[in-house]
Design an enzyme around this catalytic site. Structure first.
Site, PDB file in Angstrom:
ATOM      1  N   THR A  21      50.743  41.313  47.988  1.00 22.80           N
ATOM      2  CA  THR A  21      51.742  40.271  48.234  1.00 22.80           C
ATOM      3  C   THR A  21      52.988  40.546  47.397  1.00 22.80           C
ATOM      4  OG1 THR A  21      49.967  38.687  48.562  1.00 22.80           O
ATOM      5  CG2 THR A  21      52.168  37.789  48.244  1.00 22.80           C
ATOM      6  N   CYS A 169      46.716  35.018  43.362  1.00 30.89           N
ATOM      7  CA  CYS A 169      47.475  34.902  44.626  1.00 30.89           C
ATOM      8  C   CYS A 169      48.330  33.641  44.624  1.00 30.89           C
ATOM      9  CB  CYS A 169      46.516  34.906  45.818  1.00 30.89           C
ATOM     10  SG  CYS A 169      45.682  36.480  46.067  1.00 30.89           S
ATOM     11  N   ARG A 239      40.128  35.401  36.752  1.00 30.00           N
ATOM     12  CA  ARG A 239      41.492  35.754  36.343  1.00 30.00           C
ATOM     13  C   ARG A 239      42.451  34.595  36.589  1.00 30.00           C
ATOM     14  NH1 ARG A 239      42.655  41.068  39.668  1.00 30.00           N
ATOM     15  NH2 ARG A 239      41.240  40.011  41.105  1.00 30.00           N
TER      16      ARG A 239
END
Length: 324
Positions: A21, A169, A239
């Site tokens: 991304t 994300c 994470r």
């Protein structure tokens, strides 16, 4: 780093397709220029169609959702793109062989990059909106999950749930778009407002938890179990987890804190975080149990299991953030 590594292997007429991304422009304005500089090869694009020697490139955003067993590579529509029409067709045909649900060929690499950026940003903002609803209704002593259940009976209501938004994300990608927007002269309003609200949601959870604890007990320090360390349900990845951030704050305040998540590797977690990771919660021990992630394994445990962990079954607090 990945682009520089790939440069060691790229040869004439090779294809390279990015899936990470990024904001619109990263593939062509940054990555492809690195390859060009490192390899001496020129990229085939709409301006360099007639090169005798060079490499092809494209972009196809990753859409696999960690922990989602329903939507996998075979049954999701894959967005594809390429630097030239011919390379776009080639890349699209390649993905069609494995993406049985089909593909969508974007008109340009930048359009494909933009599509991915807004997919994650839209989700982030929708969760932020529900998180704001949660804080508003909390002040009215109304359970947000009851409100959502009622609202969800409308055919076009978007069924988002409140929660801690982290990971690599949704918790990060909106910043890419806001950064690029600033570069082109637009200061983001909604994107960054949603990010700020989601980034600070754990403070709301802490405030609510201790308000209840102080009402029920006359203590300065509490014994707390935090259940759920991954950044979302049914995965082992912690994470950028806001649950971990929340746990670290509780730990710094000096409370007796155990953290628990049977999806997460204790060895990996302890290597990165100085928190008391336990393999099994203690019975009749805690003043509060805080559930932050809706793992299937947690859902299989009935309410009595969590109650059994409380030292005082009448005054002890179960804070079920995900309404499992």
């Amino acid at each position: 780093m990945a682009t520089k590594t790939v440069c060691n292997y790229i040869k004439d007429k090779d294809y390279i397709v990015y899936e990470s991304t990024v904001y619109p422009g990263v593939t062509e304005d940054i990555c492809i220029k690195i390859i060009e500089k490192k390899t001496g090869l020129k990229p085939f694009n709409n301006f360099n169609k007639n090169l005798k020697k060079g490499f092809y490139y494209g972009y196809s955003p990753e859409r696999i959702n960690p922990g989602d067993e329903k939507h996998n590579l075979k049954n999701i529509i894959k967005v594809t793109s390429g630097g030239t029409r011919s390379s776009a067709r080639y890349i699209d045909n390649l993905y069609k062989k494995i993406c049985l649900a089909g593909t969508f060929r974007a008109e340009s690499v930048k359009i494909a990059e933009g599509a991915k950026a807004i997919e994650n940003t839209q989700r982030d903002i929708n969760i932020a909106l529900v998180n704001e609803f949660t804080q508003i209704f909390s002040k009215m002593n109304i359970n947000i999950h009851d409100v959502l259940k009622a609202a969800n009976t409308k055919w076009n209501f978007l069924n988002f749930k409140p929660g801690l938004v982290g990971g690599h994300c949704i918790g990060i990608d909106p910043y890419y778009l806001a950064f690029k927007a600033k570069q082109v002269g637009y200061n983001s309003k909604l994107i960054l407002a949603g990010r700020k609200l989601n980034d600070e949601m754990h403070f709301f959870v802490i405030e609510k938890l201790f308000k209840k604890l102080k009402k029920n007990f006359k203590k300065r320090k509490y014994k707390i179990l935090l259940a759920g360390l991954s950044f979302k349900e049914n995965i082992n990845d912690f994470r950028n987890s806001r649950s971990v951030k929340l746990a670290e704050i509780l730990n710094k305040k000096g409370h007796v804190l155990d953290v628990f998540d049977n999806n997460v590797s204790s060895k990996e977690f302890k290597r990165e975080h100085n928190l008391n990771f336990i393999r099994r919660p203690k019975k009749s021990y805690y003043d509060a149990v805080l559930i932050t992630v809706a793992h299937k394994k947690f859902r299989l445990l009935n309410k009595n299991f969590f109650i059994s962990l409380l030292k005082d079954k009448q005054k002890g607090v179960i804070f079920d953030m995900k309404n499992i």
